[in-house]
Design a protein around this motif. Sequence first.
Motif, PDB file in Angstrom:
ATOM      1  N   LYS A   3       0.837  -1.202   0.000  1.00  0.00           N
ATOM      2  CA  LYS A   3       0.000   0.000   0.000  1.00  0.00           C
ATOM      3  C   LYS A   3       0.880   1.265   0.000  1.00  0.00           C
ATOM      4  O   LYS A   3       0.591   2.235  -0.694  1.00  0.00           O
ATOM      5  N   LEU A   4       1.944   1.238   0.750  1.00  0.00           N
ATOM      6  CA  LEU A   4       2.860   2.366   0.828  1.00  0.00           C
ATOM      7  C   LEU A   4       3.564   2.605  -0.510  1.00  0.00           C
ATOM      8  O   LEU A   4       3.696   3.753  -0.957  1.00  0.00           O
ATOM      9  N   LEU A   5       3.999   1.547  -1.176  1.00  0.00           N
ATOM     10  CA  LEU A   5       4.638   1.676  -2.484  1.00  0.00           C
ATOM     11  C   LEU A   5       3.638   2.189  -3.523  1.00  0.00           C
ATOM     12  O   LEU A   5       3.992   3.001  -4.391  1.00  0.00           O
ATOM     13  N   PHE A   6       2.411   1.732  -3.463  1.00  0.00           N
ATOM     14  CA  PHE A   6       1.383   2.175  -4.405  1.00  0.00           C
ATOM     15  C   PHE A   6       1.110   3.661  -4.246  1.00  0.00           C
ATOM     16  O   PHE A   6       1.069   4.412  -5.229  1.00  0.00           O
ATOM     17  N   ILE A   7       0.946   4.137  -3.031  1.00  0.00           N
ATOM     18  CA  ILE A   7       0.696   5.556  -2.770  1.00  0.00           C
ATOM     19  C   ILE A   7       1.913   6.393  -3.160  1.00  0.00           C
ATOM     20  O   ILE A   7       1.781   7.470  -3.742  1.00  0.00           O
ATOM     21  N   SER A   8       3.103   5.891  -2.883  1.00  0.00           N
ATOM     22  CA  SER A   8       4.328   6.617  -3.235  1.00  0.00           C
ATOM     23  C   SER A   8       4.468   6.752  -4.750  1.00  0.00           C
ATOM     24  O   SER A   8       4.868   7.804  -5.255  1.00  0.00           O
ATOM     25  N   SER A   9       4.141   5.697  -5.478  1.00  0.00           N
ATOM     26  CA  SER A   9       4.259   5.762  -6.933  1.00  0.00           C
ATOM     27  C   SER A   9       3.231   6.720  -7.523  1.00  0.00           C
ATOM     28  O   SER A   9       3.517   7.430  -8.481  1.00  0.00           O
ATOM     29  N   ILE A  10       2.031   6.777  -6.972  1.00  0.00           N
ATOM     30  CA  ILE A  10       1.019   7.729  -7.438  1.00  0.00           C
ATOM     31  C   ILE A  10       1.465   9.153  -7.158  1.00  0.00           C
ATOM     32  O   ILE A  10       1.351  10.036  -8.020  1.00  0.00           O
ATOM     33  N   CYS A  11       2.003   9.388  -5.974  1.00  0.00           N
ATOM     34  CA  CYS A  11       2.491  10.733  -5.630  1.00  0.00           C
ATOM     35  C   CYS A  11       3.651  11.144  -6.539  1.00  0.00           C
ATOM     36  O   CYS A  11       3.726  12.288  -6.979  1.00  0.00           O
ATOM     37  N   ALA A  12       4.555  10.216  -6.821  1.00  0.00           N
ATOM     38  CA  ALA A  12       5.690  10.529  -7.699  1.00  0.00           C
ATOM     39  C   ALA A  12       5.203  10.834  -9.116  1.00  0.00           C
ATOM     40  O   ALA A  12       5.684  11.771  -9.767  1.00  0.00           O
ATOM     41  N   ALA A  13       4.241  10.079  -9.608  1.00  0.00           N
ATOM     42  CA  ALA A  13       3.706  10.319 -10.947  1.00  0.00           C
ATOM     43  C   ALA A  13       3.010  11.670 -11.002  1.00  0.00           C
ATOM     44  O   ALA A  13       3.162  12.416 -11.992  1.00  0.00           O
ATOM     45  N   MET A  14       2.263  12.041 -10.002  1.00  0.00           N
ATOM     46  CA  MET A  14       1.593  13.340  -9.966  1.00  0.00           C
ATOM     47  C   MET A  14       2.618  14.468  -9.887  1.00  0.00           C
ATOM     48  O   MET A  14       2.461  15.508 -10.530  1.00  0.00           O
ATOM     49  N   PHE A  15       3.663  14.275  -9.100  1.00  0.00           N
ATOM     50  CA  PHE A  15       4.706  15.291  -8.975  1.00  0.00           C
ATOM     51  C   PHE A  15       5.366  15.561 -10.325  1.00  0.00           C
ATOM     52  O   PHE A  15       5.555  16.709 -10.725  1.00  0.00           O
ATOM     53  N   ALA A  17       4.162  14.909 -13.326  1.00  0.00           N
ATOM     54  CA  ALA A  17       3.181  15.448 -14.271  1.00  0.00           C
ATOM     55  C   ALA A  17       2.965  16.938 -14.041  1.00  0.00           C
ATOM     56  O   ALA A  17       2.877  17.720 -14.978  1.00  0.00           O
ATOM     57  N   ILE A  18       2.904  17.343 -12.781  1.00  0.00           N
ATOM     58  CA  ILE A  18       2.689  18.758 -12.463  1.00  0.00           C
ATOM     59  C   ILE A  18       3.940  19.575 -12.754  1.00  0.00           C
ATOM     60  O   ILE A  18       3.872  20.651 -13.340  1.00  0.00           O
ATOM     61  N   SER A  19       5.104  19.075 -12.394  1.00  0.00           N
ATOM     62  CA  SER A  19       6.329  19.854 -12.574  1.00  0.00           C
ATOM     63  C   SER A  19       6.713  19.973 -14.042  1.00  0.00           C
ATOM     64  O   SER A  19       7.232  20.991 -14.472  1.00  0.00           O
ATOM     65  N   CYS A  20       6.470  18.966 -14.842  1.00  0.00           N
ATOM     66  CA  CYS A  20       6.807  19.038 -16.267  1.00  0.00           C
ATOM     67  C   CYS A  20       5.805  19.879 -17.037  1.00  0.00           C
ATOM     68  O   CYS A  20       6.127  20.430 -18.078  1.00  0.00           O
ATOM     69  N   GLY A  21       4.604  20.012 -16.550  1.00  0.00           N
ATOM     70  CA  GLY A  21       3.586  20.789 -17.236  1.00  0.00           C
ATOM     71  C   GLY A  21       3.790  22.280 -17.119  1.00  0.00           C
ATOM     72  O   GLY A  21       3.248  23.051 -17.908  1.00  0.00           O
ATOM     73  N   ASN A  22       4.580  22.750 -16.185  1.00  0.00           N
ATOM     74  CA  ASN A  22       4.794  24.184 -16.001  1.00  0.00           C
ATOM     75  C   ASN A  22       5.677  24.788 -17.080  1.00  0.00           C
ATOM     76  O   ASN A  22       5.636  25.982 -17.308  1.00  0.00           O
ATOM     77  N   ASN A  23       6.495  24.011 -17.748  1.00  0.00           N
ATOM     78  CA  ASN A  23       7.391  24.542 -18.781  1.00  0.00           C
ATOM     79  C   ASN A  23       6.639  24.963 -20.030  1.00  0.00           C
ATOM     80  O   ASN A  23       7.144  25.735 -20.819  1.00  0.00           O
ATOM     81  N   ASN A  24       5.440  24.479 -20.237  1.00  0.00           N
ATOM     82  CA  ASN A  24       4.681  24.817 -21.436  1.00  0.00           C
ATOM     83  C   ASN A  24       4.094  26.216 -21.373  1.00  0.00           C
ATOM     84  O   ASN A  24       3.631  26.728 -22.374  1.00  0.00           O
ATOM     85  N   SER A  25       4.092  26.846 -20.227  1.00  0.00           N
ATOM     86  CA  SER A  25       3.494  28.169 -20.093  1.00  0.00           C
ATOM     87  C   SER A  25       4.420  29.283 -20.577  1.00  0.00           C
ATOM     88  O   SER A  25       3.999  30.416 -20.705  1.00  0.00           O
ATOM     89  N   LYS A  26       5.670  28.984 -20.861  1.00  0.00           N
ATOM     90  CA  LYS A  26       6.619  29.997 -21.338  1.00  0.00           C
ATOM     91  C   LYS A  26       6.463  30.148 -22.845  1.00  0.00           C
ATOM     92  O   LYS A  26       7.013  29.391 -23.626  1.00  0.00           O
ATOM     93  N   THR A  27       5.705  31.159 -23.267  1.00  0.00           N
ATOM     94  CA  THR A  27       5.478  31.356 -24.696  1.00  0.00           C
ATOM     95  C   THR A  27       6.411  32.417 -25.274  1.00  0.00           C
ATOM     96  O   THR A  27       6.420  32.606 -26.477  1.00  0.00           O
ATOM     97  N   ASP A  28       7.174  33.101 -24.446  1.00  0.00           N
ATOM     98  CA  ASP A  28       8.057  34.153 -24.956  1.00  0.00           C
ATOM     99  C   ASP A  28       9.486  33.667 -25.164  1.00  0.00           C
ATOM    100  O   ASP A  28      10.395  34.457 -25.298  1.00  0.00           O
ATOM    101  N   THR A  29       9.706  32.354 -25.211  1.00  0.00           N
ATOM    102  CA  THR A  29      11.032  31.800 -25.460  1.00  0.00           C
ATOM    103  C   THR A  29      10.947  30.796 -26.600  1.00  0.00           C
ATOM    104  O   THR A  29       9.879  30.322 -26.946  1.00  0.00           O
ATOM    105  N   HIS A  30      12.096  30.502 -27.180  1.00  0.00           N
ATOM    106  CA  HIS A  30      12.161  29.490 -28.228  1.00  0.00           C
ATOM    107  C   HIS A  30      13.508  28.782 -28.182  1.00  0.00           C
ATOM    108  O   HIS A  30      14.441  29.254 -27.559  1.00  0.00           O
ATOM    109  N   VAL A  31      13.594  27.638 -28.857  1.00  0.00           N
ATOM    110  CA  VAL A  31      14.789  26.804 -28.851  1.00  0.00           C
ATOM    111  C   VAL A  31      15.396  26.809 -30.247  1.00  0.00           C
ATOM    112  O   VAL A  31      14.699  26.633 -31.236  1.00  0.00           O
TER     113      VAL A  31
END
Length: 74
Positions: A3-15, A17-31
């Motif tokens: 149960k602890l591993l299952f909850i930890s893996s869900i929390c890690a996946a959410m972390f 997903a949330i942290s990688c999604g913030n980079n898409n908000s930068k529209t004034d930069t380019h590569v």
Amino acid sequence: MKKLLFISSICAAMFFAISCGNNNSKTDTHVHDDGSTHQDHDTTKPVQQEFNVADTTKKDTSAHTHDDGKKHTH
């Protein structure tokens, strides 16, 4: 324990997903092709100037007088 591993893996996946999604908000930069990232360039173009070119093949046939009093034509 499972149960602890299952909850930890869900929390890690959410972390991730949330942290990688913030980079898409930068529209004034380019590569660039070399991988460098920076702010967008100023792409505004200056106002185009207009030039009026006189006909240089036409000769001035009017007679005029210079300061020394001599008259001639071109």
